[in-house]
Design a protein around this motif. Structure first.
Motif, PDB file in Angstrom:
ATOM      1  N   PRO A 118       0.821  -1.215   0.000  1.00 59.40           N
ATOM      2  CA  PRO A 118       0.000   0.000   0.000  1.00 59.40           C
ATOM      3  C   PRO A 118       0.856   1.267   0.000  1.00 59.40           C
ATOM      4  O   PRO A 118       1.996   1.274   0.466  1.00 59.40           O
ATOM      5  N   SER A 119       0.291   2.328  -0.550  1.00 59.80           N
ATOM      6  CA  SER A 119       0.877   3.675  -0.437  1.00 59.80           C
ATOM      7  C   SER A 119       2.333   3.761  -0.852  1.00 59.80           C
ATOM      8  O   SER A 119       3.150   4.411  -0.203  1.00 59.80           O
ATOM      9  N   GLY A 120       2.675   3.086  -1.938  1.00 63.82           N
ATOM     10  CA  GLY A 120       4.037   3.206  -2.446  1.00 63.82           C
ATOM     11  C   GLY A 120       5.089   2.533  -1.600  1.00 63.82           C
ATOM     12  O   GLY A 120       6.247   2.951  -1.573  1.00 63.82           O
ATOM     13  N   LEU A 121       4.717   1.465  -0.907  1.00 65.98           N
ATOM     14  CA  LEU A 121       5.643   0.787  -0.006  1.00 65.98           C
ATOM     15  C   LEU A 121       6.812   0.157  -0.745  1.00 65.98           C
ATOM     16  O   LEU A 121       7.930   0.107  -0.235  1.00 65.98           O
ATOM     17  N   SER A 122       6.596  -0.315  -1.969  1.00 61.16           N
ATOM     18  CA  SER A 122       7.636  -1.059  -2.685  1.00 61.16           C
ATOM     19  C   SER A 122       7.902  -0.484  -4.062  1.00 61.16           C
ATOM     20  O   SER A 122       6.971  -0.173  -4.814  1.00 61.16           O
ATOM     21  N   LYS A 123       9.182  -0.371  -4.406  1.00 66.10           N
ATOM     22  CA  LYS A 123       9.594  -0.007  -5.761  1.00 66.10           C
ATOM     23  C   LYS A 123       9.880  -1.259  -6.578  1.00 66.10           C
ATOM     24  O   LYS A 123       9.604  -1.311  -7.772  1.00 66.10           O
TER      25      LYS A 123
END
Length: 203
Positions: A105-110
């Motif tokens: 969620p919310s840009g946790l992982s690239k």
């Protein structure tokens, strides 16, 4: 990665996984280092590890639809949009917004890692990946529902290397986000990460 005492000195150590492979394979894999009784004991040195650059550098990158990070309507976090990634063993895995919100969620992982066992909304075996400059083309056997131009069994991914950065202040904390954008069959996607840097309500 870890730090372990070896011969009386603390050194950086590492353990290995098979990397981000497709879900049906990843869910069956078990590693000794999942158990705290088996610490990561391979010293992380040039003698033990060699840097390898992927021929298709987009592999394992998590693509999310949209032009970049944004605060959600409730202003209590960042928006999680639908996304996809190309596995190391040539599968394209697609995630609806609700499915991705459960795991990243919310840009946790690239990027997606070997220990990230994420059940996709849909997936397909890839037949060919070609790279030319900043453009990667992915061909697969049948169209994949949810992907841009979903009736076409091919993706053309063009990278815009310009770096984007923004700071957000959702409910009670600060998010620092960076990303770059891509055109996927003409639709805009982004790859990046947002990190919580400070909880200002605790000051």
């Amino acid at each position: 990665m870890n730090r372990n005492e070896i011969n009386g000195k603390y050194v950086s150590t590492a353990g290995l996984t098979s990397g981000a492979v497709h879900y049906n394979r990843a869910k069956k894999l078990k590693y000794m280092t999942m158990d705290n009784m088996h610490p990561l004991l391979v010293p992380f040195t040039k003698a033990n590890f060699k840097l390898v650059n992927l021929k298709a550098p987009i592999r394992t990158l998590l693509f999310q639809s949209g032009t970049g990070f944004k605060v959600n309507a409730k202003k209590d976090g960042l928006v999680t949009t639908p996304g996809f990634y190309l596995t190391l063993d040539n599968y394209l895995q697609y995630y609806s917004a609700s499915a991705l919100a459960k795991v990243a969620p919310s840009g946790l992982s690239k990027t997606v890692r070997g220990m990230s066992v994420w059940k996709p909304t849909a997936s397909v075996k890839v037949s060919k990946v070609t790279v030319k400059g900043r453009t990667t083309t992915i061909d697969y056997a049948k169209p994949l529902k949810g992907m841009p131009n979903q009736k076409i069994s091919s993706l053309k991914i063009v990278h815009n290397p310009k770096q984007h950065h923004a700071t957000f202040f959702p409910d009670g904390y600060t998010e620092d986000a960076t990303w770059t954008t891509y055109k996927v069959n003409g639709k805009t996607y982004y790859v990046g990460q947002s990190i919580e840097v400070k909880d200002y309500l605790d000051d």
